[in-house]
Design an enzyme around this catalytic site. Structure first.
Site, PDB file in Angstrom:
ATOM      1  N   HIS C  56       0.868  -1.167   0.000  1.00 15.01           N
ATOM      2  CA  HIS C  56       0.000   0.000   0.000  1.00 15.01           C
ATOM      3  C   HIS C  56       0.911   1.225   0.000  1.00 15.01           C
ATOM      4  O   HIS C  56       1.986   1.194   0.612  1.00 15.01           O
ATOM      5  CB  HIS C  56      -0.836   0.080   1.278  1.00 15.01           C
ATOM      6  CG  HIS C  56      -1.760  -1.071   1.506  1.00 15.01           C
ATOM      7  ND1 HIS C  56      -1.371  -2.207   2.168  1.00 15.01           N
ATOM      8  CD2 HIS C  56      -3.063  -1.247   1.193  1.00 15.01           C
ATOM      9  CE1 HIS C  56      -2.399  -3.039   2.231  1.00 15.01           C
ATOM     10  NE2 HIS C  56      -3.436  -2.483   1.645  1.00 15.01           N
ATOM     11  N   ASP C  59       2.465   1.891   3.265  1.00 18.94           N
ATOM     12  CA  ASP C  59       3.399   0.891   3.796  1.00 18.94           C
ATOM     13  C   ASP C  59       4.834   1.354   3.514  1.00 18.94           C
ATOM     14  O   ASP C  59       5.749   1.067   4.289  1.00 18.94           O
ATOM     15  CB  ASP C  59       3.223  -0.465   3.102  1.00 18.94           C
ATOM     16  CG  ASP C  59       1.868  -1.089   3.328  1.00 18.94           C
ATOM     17  OD1 ASP C  59       1.208  -0.734   4.328  1.00 18.94           O
ATOM     18  OD2 ASP C  59       1.461  -1.927   2.501  1.00 18.94           O
ATOM     19  N   MET C  90       2.758  -5.668  -7.836  1.00 15.05           N
ATOM     20  CA  MET C  90       1.447  -5.083  -7.555  1.00 15.05           C
ATOM     21  C   MET C  90       1.595  -3.950  -6.550  1.00 15.05           C
ATOM     22  O   MET C  90       2.462  -3.996  -5.678  1.00 15.05           O
ATOM     23  CB  MET C  90       0.522  -6.168  -6.984  1.00 15.05           C
ATOM     24  CG  MET C  90      -0.868  -5.716  -6.594  1.00 15.05           C
ATOM     25  SD  MET C  90      -1.020  -5.141  -4.858  1.00 15.05           S
ATOM     26  CE  MET C  90      -1.362  -6.702  -4.017  1.00 15.05           C
ATOM     27  N   GLU C 183     -10.816  -6.321  -5.075  1.00 14.63           N
ATOM     28  CA  GLU C 183     -10.741  -7.339  -4.018  1.00 14.63           C
ATOM     29  C   GLU C 183     -12.025  -7.328  -3.211  1.00 14.63           C
ATOM     30  O   GLU C 183     -12.266  -6.406  -2.430  1.00 14.63           O
ATOM     31  CB  GLU C 183      -9.537  -7.044  -3.124  1.00 14.63           C
ATOM     32  CG  GLU C 183      -9.382  -8.036  -1.999  1.00 14.63           C
ATOM     33  CD  GLU C 183      -8.125  -7.776  -1.179  1.00 14.63           C
ATOM     34  OE1 GLU C 183      -7.110  -7.366  -1.774  1.00 14.63           O
ATOM     35  OE2 GLU C 183      -8.171  -7.958   0.040  1.00 14.63           O
ATOM     36  N   LYS C 185     -14.841  -8.422  -0.360  1.00 20.58           N
ATOM     37  CA  LYS C 185     -14.857  -8.884   1.035  1.00 20.58           C
ATOM     38  C   LYS C 185     -16.259  -8.660   1.581  1.00 20.58           C
ATOM     39  O   LYS C 185     -16.857  -7.622   1.320  1.00 20.58           O
ATOM     40  CB  LYS C 185     -13.830  -8.096   1.854  1.00 20.58           C
ATOM     41  CG  LYS C 185     -13.604  -8.674   3.246  1.00 20.58           C
ATOM     42  CD  LYS C 185     -12.541  -7.917   4.027  1.00 20.58           C
ATOM     43  CE  LYS C 185     -12.345  -8.537   5.392  1.00 20.58           C
ATOM     44  NZ  LYS C 185     -11.442  -7.751   6.255  1.00 20.58           N
ATOM     45  N   GLU C 219      -9.585 -13.237  -2.624  1.00 18.52           N
ATOM     46  CA  GLU C 219      -8.789 -13.609  -1.438  1.00 18.52           C
ATOM     47  C   GLU C 219      -9.417 -14.802  -0.743  1.00 18.52           C
ATOM     48  O   GLU C 219     -10.610 -14.807  -0.450  1.00 18.52           O
ATOM     49  CB  GLU C 219      -8.695 -12.423  -0.466  1.00 18.52           C
ATOM     50  CG  GLU C 219      -7.996 -12.832   0.835  1.00 18.52           C
ATOM     51  CD  GLU C 219      -7.579 -11.684   1.730  1.00 18.52           C
ATOM     52  OE1 GLU C 219      -7.319 -10.577   1.216  1.00 18.52           O
ATOM     53  OE2 GLU C 219      -7.519 -11.893   2.947  1.00 18.52           O
ATOM     54  N   HIS C 222     -11.392 -13.987   2.419  1.00 17.88           N
ATOM     55  CA  HIS C 222     -12.613 -13.201   2.248  1.00 17.88           C
ATOM     56  C   HIS C 222     -13.775 -14.050   1.734  1.00 17.88           C
ATOM     57  O   HIS C 222     -14.896 -13.941   2.243  1.00 17.88           O
ATOM     58  CB  HIS C 222     -12.345 -12.017   1.314  1.00 17.88           C
ATOM     59  CG  HIS C 222     -11.371 -11.019   1.880  1.00 17.88           C
ATOM     60  ND1 HIS C 222     -10.989  -9.887   1.216  1.00 17.88           N
ATOM     61  CD2 HIS C 222     -10.716 -10.992   3.065  1.00 17.88           C
ATOM     62  CE1 HIS C 222     -10.124  -9.204   1.960  1.00 17.88           C
ATOM     63  NE2 HIS C 222      -9.939  -9.858   3.081  1.00 17.88           N
ATOM     64  N   ASP C 247      -4.997 -13.479  -3.689  1.00 19.50           N
ATOM     65  CA  ASP C 247      -4.515 -13.355  -2.309  1.00 19.50           C
ATOM     66  C   ASP C 247      -4.674 -14.692  -1.616  1.00 19.50           C
ATOM     67  O   ASP C 247      -5.801 -15.115  -1.309  1.00 19.50           O
ATOM     68  CB  ASP C 247      -5.330 -12.290  -1.545  1.00 19.50           C
ATOM     69  CG  ASP C 247      -4.807 -10.882  -1.771  1.00 19.50           C
ATOM     70  OD1 ASP C 247      -3.847 -10.704  -2.545  1.00 19.50           O
ATOM     71  OD2 ASP C 247      -5.369  -9.949  -1.171  1.00 19.50           O
ATOM     72  N   ASP C 257     -11.657 -11.802  10.191  1.00 20.50           N
ATOM     73  CA  ASP C 257     -10.675 -11.937   9.108  1.00 20.50           C
ATOM     74  C   ASP C 257      -9.345 -12.434   9.675  1.00 20.50           C
ATOM     75  O   ASP C 257      -8.617 -11.671  10.308  1.00 20.50           O
ATOM     76  CB  ASP C 257     -10.515 -10.540   8.483  1.00 20.50           C
ATOM     77  CG  ASP C 257      -9.659 -10.552   7.247  1.00 20.50           C
ATOM     78  OD1 ASP C 257      -9.352 -11.635   6.722  1.00 20.50           O
ATOM     79  OD2 ASP C 257      -9.292  -9.448   6.799  1.00 20.50           O
ATOM     80  N   ASP C 259      -6.593 -14.216   8.143  1.00 19.23           N
ATOM     81  CA  ASP C 259      -5.341 -14.048   7.379  1.00 19.23           C
ATOM     82  C   ASP C 259      -4.227 -14.959   7.854  1.00 19.23           C
ATOM     83  O   ASP C 259      -3.072 -14.551   7.974  1.00 19.23           O
ATOM     84  CB  ASP C 259      -4.867 -12.582   7.460  1.00 19.23           C
ATOM     85  CG  ASP C 259      -5.691 -11.659   6.583  1.00 19.23           C
ATOM     86  OD1 ASP C 259      -6.470 -12.149   5.748  1.00 19.23           O
ATOM     87  OD2 ASP C 259      -5.551 -10.438   6.725  1.00 19.23           O
ATOM     88  N   ASP C 289      -1.392 -12.877   1.195  1.00 22.04           N
ATOM     89  CA  ASP C 289      -1.898 -11.754   1.997  1.00 22.04           C
ATOM     90  C   ASP C 289      -2.280 -12.315   3.365  1.00 22.04           C
ATOM     91  O   ASP C 289      -3.452 -12.557   3.656  1.00 22.04           O
ATOM     92  CB  ASP C 289      -3.109 -11.122   1.305  1.00 22.04           C
ATOM     93  CG  ASP C 289      -3.589  -9.890   2.068  1.00 22.04           C
ATOM     94  OD1 ASP C 289      -2.912  -9.496   3.032  1.00 22.04           O
ATOM     95  OD2 ASP C 289      -4.635  -9.342   1.704  1.00 22.04           O
TER      96      ASP C 289
END
Lengths: 385, 385, 385, 385
Positions: C56, C59, C90, C183, C185, C219, C222, C247, C257, C259, C289
């Site tokens: 991102h 980030d 990406m 994406e 969710k 994902e 998700h 993802d 979530d 992950d 992810d």
């Protein structure tokens, strides 16, 4: 093909007559397979290496059968048992199929229905005892509600307790060597069922007249429907000394009651369950309460039964390897798994705890290595270590 | 605006400091509201008609505060209580935010962490007692596992029991008038939490040293996350005599822990819960463990608090109307709701049950009228009757 | 230790900076690990065999950094890429952490917020393009609602389309070689999110100005939160020619979530996903992810990253074995799997279909052998065949 | 009793024959109510104020009926329609009950099964057209998988498309005034169904030969099973111009397919759905795909049907009040709900957006007042404002 995952009687596998006998009727469609004769079921399961076969009263003896018919059916069934060496470790009663139970059985609002349910259960207990069953499972499939106004839950629990007490009384009067195992389920066929999880049923037992006679029959699918960990539920049941029976199958969270072949979904939870049973040296039956997909013909049913048992044995072998895998054992040490057994209470008791100084930053910064440990278990499961 | 749904102290509503004080930090974003001074919270809640305010130790006294700081904070807070007449009915401890508890607290693998957790809890008990709390809630937010291999559940339950016993011992030694209320939750922040439902916690209590000192703090959101009926869970807790506290909020099934304003979702289950508490004349606090949406500024927080209490009072009024609505009462008679109170055991006992003949077809064909009853309740809820 | 499951650049594995950089902040607790320097992340991931790293905007470049700071950060980061040969396949933008987006970003009610979100995204696109990214992911973390009255979904979809169109316009104007990947969710952090599943996002694309520029970034976690099959979702995305990114991680149904590390849960769905990607010879990145458990220190993060990649390679090997396993291939023939490729339309078209006679009983009684097939796959997964 | 919530034909309510005709067969029990003659259903529904009645082919004409029998049944049914003025707005076909479809219908692996399914559907289309239906619903109850290896999803979607195209071709050839409405469902009776949500079906339509002929039939229960917002799904279907039909009922998240009376659960989502349909002035049928609880006798079925319609009308009245409630309208202004209609693109286009400066702190600190708004809606729903 015989290999190390071919079951034998010593593995203590059992199936319900209703599992291999399921004809595929669901809410959206009719039977896809012919009726299976219970006697054939006994012979086929024996050939596959099973130890026992369990039943609801009406799986064996049709509702309304005359005493003569009952006797003839039981005689023929017993002969099959004798010929094969198969046992009947568990029996149960069907309190959910007939319309009379549409509003409940032990907790129906109508006292006559409740009494009829107790009568039917006592008859089923007699049938089970006659065939050697030492565990009697109670699944209250219709004990619950959709319209909450119609059912006072506290009063319903009074009646539930009363019914279980009556059944215990019956067993005591007859002197049967039989214990009860409650089977919790969160929903389906009712909107919400009473005693929806292993926890609720464990708590309930403490209010009974003879709590020692009653334990649990946890089912993989039922706990999983609620998204709860089945192996944790079984562990808590063992912790209370209340694991009297077990229903192994497979299920995805938050779905209809799927009753898939053991291991077909949720293989990690299945593994931890098998590891727990084996580590605890639990001496009960490894019972499968599952059924073959509706896509199968009669032959597929036996593939299904074979698969349940094979998967258990495969996972049991992995549980054994887990215990001896040096990398896993090292990772457990990093995770401080063994230190959980150390009592929290020090020699100096509460006073010592309260007076001590703890190095919080050091404790907080420790890395427990769960990623490595979990990956090792995953690779053990995947057969690459 | 004051109307019949404006709360007063007699309604016994309480909020946690952490609820109105939530700043909106979630996994995906930071604080959206400024810090709320606990003293302001007391004053605002008092103005809104609340009875009490509850807290985690560190909601009031920051972790690591010196005794002088602690004293000063407590003194200032007590003054706010005195000025407003607000009470502190319940206190609890935060065993989940600090990194030291990342692997658990009472059930951490590391004995030093466990002892630190007990020490912190005893300190929090003292703080709560000092401010008049008679209920101490225990939520084990980090007691659980993601990597199941790292945590032996049975041993963890041994440690859980030990920690609760130690806390009971502390209360007994000090002679506090204080009971414990366990708060179950199925998951989040851990993958699977120990004591995941009301049932599991009720069962656990029976193994404790002083079971009479320990009961439940069921939370609407937590039971609902698993898809279980909250009102059924509360009913079973009442049935066991173990409803010591309650957390009211709202939640959709199978989601992250939402902690919405009471009644914002699941209004029917909320209604049946209120009806149950009122019918049972339960004398505990109506506590809200919820928070305002992240879209809100400080003013929205007080709208949120007002809404929780209003909805409770609206539903309580409907519960009262339920009792007096002739059509509903008639429908309950059709549903034979009252006959559930009749013991199943007849005068002649089990023998009479077994010897009787039941008219199964007649019992099976009876229509219980649940559609009509449920629709009547729905229309009562919707305010059109 | 190097073995056949040790990844290389050819395996096209990528990680987000936010994944290995996650410090463990959740709703109930603060950071447990120190901040990870993006440059260190690049070096460590390169050593582990990854191909690329994604981010991102914030980030890499903190929000509000001056142009000089930005330049310096990018220069230093690019040097790390050059030194390691790592790529940035990406990029994406963070439209969810800052309080300004609390009510939404592209679909915020306030037009100024929407424009700010588009501005921020265009800046992030520029940053991504500068570092070589050819895919730009769009996750609308705050596009949704709790209070449904406040958000008109149809109008929100108008605005969503408009924002995506504006971003496409920006890419076209600049002449970037970049495609967008939406994406989906279902919920969290908002109560309900817009474009909740792969299906909803696929449908949405058809209304865009330049639909060819936009595809999907499904994902695992998700889709699984909703209980949907991830491999089915990926298959449908491929069927539409819209799988632009993926993802990979792990999740249990109906939970927050999670992950988790790829393969940590749902190993069967993970296997079928890998098999699908490999069978389709899909040429995109295998992006993870996910993040390390909160129990881990910095070292555990790299165990986590290693585990994700190893599990993918293990499953890819099993997918290869699946293709060559004679028993599985035979079982597929019994299941008539190959006959699904035959067009339903016969030479004689609809008329022939309508005029034909079908032997329904014979078709109905066929046994498809799914129990055997599924068990064979299970044993392949468990490494015992 | 007639009041303002008593339906009339102008309200456009319809029921399926299978809804009022459901006899209560579920996985755990048999029929609890006698068979309902379709002619009686027409008369009873007409008396209750319904507009129309819908059916699966075999709800009306038993499978395998001779042409003469079919003619006689249709004639008798048409007479009932004529006598009552009832219409048949929609028809559908049963591709799930008979064993031949156990492995799928349009996407069965066996081409003969697929052709048989298309043949059966064309026959059902003819029957529907003959009785005036202008919408034909397609629910693929057995299109899916448990053993994923046996079904290639991409190829299955090819076949699904082919079958729908064939049915469109049939309608075009015959010149019927008929459109198709796909009905998504995530699971049950299959483990995972194809086209599991409204989104997946919307996307699928874009690949069809005649996409204009095909739209959606979203069902409250089916979207809710996955935990998705039904009103959001309907809104997206409307946004795409694809709401061709709707199935109203009630359901709790993450459970078996409950098909409860409309409004019996999820009253808020039901309200927002009604508000959406009314605000959009949607001109389709308000169809109920639900059934009476299994506790009911024949009389309860009509209470059930009455309740569905009453609840719709109650909610429609509340939707009307919502539009005129000054406090709600004021709260909507605070929430800036109206500003969502303003295009994001300013006069100066993308360049203006990129060049502008946004006052992020001011935008971030705004309070949207959702707690107040949502509470107002709740009190509107509860009938206390």
């Amino acid at each position: 093909m015989t290999d190390r995952f071919t079951p034998t009687r010593d593995d203590k596998f059992s199936f319900g007559l209703w599992t291999v006998g399921w004809q595929g009727v669901d809410v959206f469609g009719g039977a896809v397979r012919p009726r299976l004769d219970p006697v054939e079921a006994v012979h086929r399961l024996a050939e596959l290496g099973a130890y026992g076969v369990n039943f609801h009263d009406n799986d064996l003896v049709p509702f309304g059968a005359s005493p003569t018919e009952r006797e003839s059916i039981v005689k023929r069934f017993r002969r099959a048992l004798d010929e094969t060496g198969m046992r009947v470790p568990m029996a149960t009663t069907n309190l959910f199929s007939r319309p009379v139970f549409k509003e409940g059985a032990f907790t129906a609002n109508d006292p006559a229905v409740r009494r009829f349910a107790v009568q039917k259960t006592c008859d089923a207990i007699d049938l089970g005892a006659e065939l050697g069953a030492t565990v009697f499972v109670m699944w209250g499939g219709r004990e619950g509600a959709e319209a909450d106004a119609a059912k006072d839950v506290r009063t319903a629990l009074d009646r539930y307790k009363e019914a279980v007490d009556l059944c215990c009384e019956h067993v005591r009067e007859r002197g049967y060597d039989m214990r009860f195992a409650l089977e919790p389920k969160p929903n389906e066929p009712r909107g919400d069922l009473l005693l929806p999880t292993v926890g609720h049923a464990l708590a309930f037992i403490n209010e009974l007249e003879w709590p020692d006679m009653v334990g649990l029959n946890p089912e993989f699918a039922h706990e999983t429907m609620s998204g709860l960990s089945f192996s944790h539920a079984v562990a808590q049941a063992l912790w209370h000394g209340k694991l009297f029976h077990i229903d192994l199958n497979a299920q995805r969270i938050g779905k209809f009651d799927q009753d898939f072949r053991f291991g077909a979904e949720g293989i990690r939870d299945a593994f931890y369950t098998v590891r727990l049973l084996e580590d605890a040296a639990w001496d009960g039956m490894r019972h499968f309460d599952a059924h073959a997909y509706r896509t199968e013909d009669a032959a597929g049913v036996w593939d299904f039964a074979r698969g349940c048992m094979r998967t258990y044995l495969i996972l049991a072998e992995k549980a054994e390897r887990f215990r001896h895998d040096p990398a896993i054992q090292e990772a457990l040490a990093v995770a401080k798994a063994g230190q959980l057994a150390e009592p929290t209470r020090p020699a100096g008791g509460l006073e010592e705890i309260r007076g001590a100084t703890y190095d919080e930053p050091a404790l907080a910064s420790y890395g427990y290595g769960h990623e490595r440990l979990d990956q090792l278990v995953n690779e053990l499961l995947l057969g690459v270590r």
